[in-house]
Design a protein around this motif. Structure first.
Motif, mmCIF file in Angstrom:
data_model
loop_
_atom_site.group_PDB
_atom_site.id
_atom_site.type_symbol
_atom_site.label_atom_id
_atom_site.label_comp_id
_atom_site.label_asym_id
_atom_site.label_seq_id
_atom_site.Cartn_x
_atom_site.Cartn_y
_atom_site.Cartn_z
ATOM 1 N N ASN A 186 0.842 -1.199 0.000
ATOM 2 C CA ASN A 186 0.000 0.000 0.000
ATOM 3 C C ASN A 186 0.871 1.241 0.000
ATOM 4 O O ASN A 186 1.999 1.223 0.462
ATOM 5 C CB ASN A 186 -0.889 0.035 1.243
ATOM 6 C CG ASN A 186 -1.816 -1.148 1.315
ATOM 7 O OD1 ASN A 186 -2.162 -1.723 0.296
ATOM 8 N ND2 ASN A 186 -2.196 -1.524 2.510
ATOM 9 N N LYS B 109 0.830 5.634 0.801
ATOM 10 C CA LYS B 109 0.134 6.720 1.477
ATOM 11 C C LYS B 109 0.899 8.000 1.230
ATOM 12 O O LYS B 109 2.066 7.985 0.837
ATOM 13 C CB LYS B 109 0.008 6.452 2.977
ATOM 14 C CG LYS B 109 1.340 6.307 3.711
ATOM 15 C CD LYS B 109 1.120 5.932 5.149
ATOM 16 C CE LYS B 109 2.438 5.619 5.833
ATOM 17 N NZ LYS B 109 2.243 5.165 7.193
ATOM 18 N N GLN C 87 0.705 11.404 6.055
ATOM 19 C CA GLN C 87 0.020 10.350 6.787
ATOM 20 C C GLN C 87 0.999 9.444 7.521
ATOM 21 O O GLN C 87 0.594 8.504 8.184
ATOM 22 C CB GLN C 87 -0.829 9.510 5.830
ATOM 23 C CG GLN C 87 -1.963 10.290 5.204
ATOM 24 C CD GLN C 87 -2.685 9.495 4.145
ATOM 25 O OE1 GLN C 87 -2.068 8.875 3.290
ATOM 26 N NE2 GLN C 87 -4.007 9.518 4.212
#
Length: 72
Positions: free
Chosen positions: A3, A5, A9
Motif C-alpha cells: 500500500n 500513502k 500520513q
C-alpha cells in the motif's frame, strides 16, 4: 508493504519533524529567570526529544504502507 500513502500520513515523518523542532529549540533563546526553571525546561525538552525519537522508531517498525512520492 504494497500500500502507498501520502507523506503527511506517516507517523515516522511527523515524529522526525518533532525531533528536529525540539532539537532546535535552543535557537529560540527563551530565557528563564531561575536556574530551577531552566533545568526543568531542559529536562522536559530532552524527554520530549527522546519521546519523539521513540515515536519515529515505532512508526517505522509498525508501518504497513509505503510513502507515496506522488504530488498531492
Amino acid at each position: 508493504m504494497t500500500n502507498e500513502k501520502q507523506w503527511y500520513q506517516s507517523k515516522t515523518i511527523w515524529a522526525a519533524v518533532a525531533t528536529i523542532i525540539l532539537s532546535c529549540s535552543s535557537f529560540f533563546n527563551v530565557s528563564l529567570d531561575h536556574d530551577v526553571e531552566a533545568k526543568l525546561a531542559d529536562t522536559i525538552m530532552q524527554f520530549l526529544t527522546a519521546l519523539s525519537g521513540i515515536a519515529a522508531l515505532f512508526g517505522r517498525l509498525s508501518a504497513t504502507a509505503l510513502i507515496s512520492r506522488k504530488e498531492i
